[in-house]
Design a protein around this motif. Structure first.
Motif, PDB file in Angstrom:
ATOM      1  N   LEU A   1      35.145  54.861  20.943  1.00 28.24           N
ATOM      2  CA  LEU A   1      33.869  54.814  20.235  1.00 28.24           C
ATOM      3  C   LEU A   1      33.229  56.193  20.105  1.00 28.24           C
ATOM      4  O   LEU A   1      32.209  56.351  19.432  1.00 28.24           O
ATOM      5  CB  LEU A   1      32.896  53.878  20.964  1.00 28.24           C
ATOM      6  N   GLY A   2      33.828  57.160  20.770  1.00 26.32           N
ATOM      7  CA  GLY A   2      33.283  58.510  20.718  1.00 26.32           C
ATOM      8  C   GLY A   2      32.052  58.683  21.586  1.00 26.32           C
ATOM      9  O   GLY A   2      31.262  59.596  21.375  1.00 26.32           O
ATOM     10  N   VAL A   3      31.899  57.801  22.570  1.00 27.22           N
ATOM     11  CA  VAL A   3      30.739  57.856  23.459  1.00 27.22           C
ATOM     12  C   VAL A   3      31.144  58.568  24.746  1.00 27.22           C
ATOM     13  O   VAL A   3      32.169  58.261  25.333  1.00 27.22           O
ATOM     14  CB  VAL A   3      30.229  56.430  23.793  1.00 27.22           C
TER      15      VAL A   3
ATOM     16  N   ASP B   1      36.828  53.235  30.065  1.00 24.39           N
ATOM     17  CA  ASP B   1      36.946  54.629  29.637  1.00 24.39           C
ATOM     18  C   ASP B   1      37.608  54.718  28.264  1.00 24.39           C
ATOM     19  O   ASP B   1      37.182  55.503  27.413  1.00 24.39           O
ATOM     20  CB  ASP B   1      37.741  55.449  30.654  1.00 24.39           C
ATOM     21  N   LEU B   2      38.649  53.912  28.035  1.00 27.14           N
ATOM     22  CA  LEU B   2      39.323  53.927  26.735  1.00 27.14           C
ATOM     23  C   LEU B   2      38.404  53.423  25.628  1.00 27.14           C
ATOM     24  O   LEU B   2      38.394  53.975  24.525  1.00 27.14           O
ATOM     25  CB  LEU B   2      40.601  53.084  26.791  1.00 27.14           C
ATOM     26  N   VAL B   3      37.639  52.385  25.905  1.00 27.03           N
ATOM     27  CA  VAL B   3      36.700  51.863  24.911  1.00 27.03           C
ATOM     28  C   VAL B   3      35.652  52.920  24.575  1.00 27.03           C
ATOM     29  O   VAL B   3      35.364  53.174  23.400  1.00 27.03           O
ATOM     30  CB  VAL B   3      36.031  50.558  25.408  1.00 27.03           C
ATOM     31  N   LEU B   4      35.082  53.545  25.603  1.00 30.40           N
ATOM     32  CA  LEU B   4      34.090  54.590  25.360  1.00 30.40           C
ATOM     33  C   LEU B   4      34.688  55.747  24.560  1.00 30.40           C
ATOM     34  O   LEU B   4      34.059  56.268  23.636  1.00 30.40           O
ATOM     35  CB  LEU B   4      33.513  55.098  26.683  1.00 30.40           C
TER      36      LEU B   4
END
Length: 101
Positions: free
Chosen positions: A53-55, A47-50
């Motif tokens: 990345l603004g995804v 969730d943090l990675v997404l």
């Protein structure tokens, strides 16, 4: 126990089987909880990675929950999320609150 026809050695064997079963059950439960915690950590990281990345990822199965959130029906959204995902109340509440943002 004498009325049941069990000898002392039979009782000992049953006791050993019972205690072994309880021990195995505890070990399995501990392992399942450990896997659940690890999975939750991984989900938070994804969730943090997404997010970084603004995804925005919305599971197609959760479209109904997303609609309920947009309509302001938070309690119904939490209930539906639990039914769809099998999450507990706390997990469902956190997920729905993340959807509100």
């Amino acid at each position: 126990m004498a009325r049941l026809g069990l000898r002392p050695t039979d009782r000992t064997a049953y006791l050993i089987i019972f205690l072994t079963t309880i021990g195995l059950w505890g070990t399995i439960e501990y392992k399942v909880r450990s896997v659940d915690r690890r999975t939750a950590r991984l989900e938070r990281k994804v969730d943090l990675v997404l997010e970084s990345l603004g995804v925005e990822y919305v599971d197609p199965a959760l479209d109904e929950v997303d609609t309920l959130v947009r309509e302001g029906k938070k309690i119904q959204a939490i209930k539906r999320y639990r039914i769809i995902t099998g999450a507990n109340l706390s997990e469902a509440k956190d997920a729905v609150e993340r959807m509100e943002v």
